[in-house]
Design a protein around this motif. Sequence first.
Motif, short mmCIF file in Angstrom:
data_model
loop_
_atom_site.label_atom_id
_atom_site.label_comp_id
_atom_site.label_asym_id
_atom_site.label_seq_id
_atom_site.Cartn_x
_atom_site.Cartn_y
_atom_site.Cartn_z
N LYS A 97 7.22 -5.23 10.94
CA LYS A 97 7.47 -4.27 9.75
C LYS A 97 8.71 -5.09 8.65
O LYS A 97 9.52 -5.80 8.77
N GLY A 101 10.72 0.21 6.17
CA GLY A 101 9.50 0.20 7.87
C GLY A 101 8.31 -0.16 7.98
O GLY A 101 7.70 0.72 8.99
N PHE A 102 8.00 -0.42 7.00
CA PHE A 102 6.33 -0.11 7.10
C PHE A 102 6.01 -1.35 7.30
O PHE A 102 6.36 -2.62 7.68
N ARG A 103 4.16 -1.59 7.77
CA ARG A 103 4.63 -2.68 8.96
C ARG A 103 3.14 -4.02 7.77
O ARG A 103 2.67 -3.52 6.79
N PRO A 110 2.72 -6.10 3.24
CA PRO A 110 2.30 -4.68 3.89
C PRO A 110 1.33 -4.05 3.79
O PRO A 110 0.65 -4.45 2.54
N GLY A 139 4.46 3.75 9.89
CA GLY A 139 4.82 2.62 9.87
C GLY A 139 3.88 2.20 8.70
O GLY A 139 3.85 0.59 8.79
#
Length: 231
Positions: A97, A101-103, A110, A139
């Motif tokens: 991430k 917090g984004f995958r 991202p 996420g």
Amino acid sequence: MFTWPSMEENDAALALNISHQGPEGEYYRNEEFRHALSYAIDRDKVNEIAFLGTGVARNLMPPQGHPYYPGPEFEFKYMNQDRDLAIEMLDKIMPNKDADGFRLMSNGDPIVIDIWSNESFAPFPDIAELIINDWAKVGIKGTNKANLGPGYGEAYRANTSDAHLKHYVASGLIFSYPDKLIPVYGNQNAYAPAFGYYFESGGEKGIKPIPEIQEMLDNYLAGPSLPDEER
């Protein structure tokens, strides 16, 4: 008076573009990734806000009593919200991430899923916003590409769109009205337009379908000549 049941099965359905050729396409073609995104969505909230609680969240399939109805076990498969399960599945597919917090995809970028829609048969832009909020909690970053006029159709015809939110119909008319469910035409199918171009051009345009889609196309061609019980 007899009320004939409608074949307009889904007033709002989300389709990821599995023929996408960018790095995102690797994930869109992964059924576990798609299932995880589905588990993240609170459809009860969508129903209450967008349809005033009058809808029924179910998969795109013919209604009960139709000869192509596959059975009740498929009506709600992968549909019930389970955020913990969505996170567990996504942790296996995209464990890394960013600071927010984004995958991250395998290339380190991202993943950002643009949801394209128009205000038409349903309040699609509002529904998209609800979905985006739910995805953020597991996420996945989404953006709302709403009411952009001709850009809506141009995006999927060019095979550059990530996802489309629209009404999907006619699963009970699969051999006479197939294009929303089976990519037989590139300019009419949002979830695999490049595969549709390949099919309709005999391989001269578009992209060769993945095996699962090719099997679907083969069945579409063979079906009309089969007895009813074999279709």
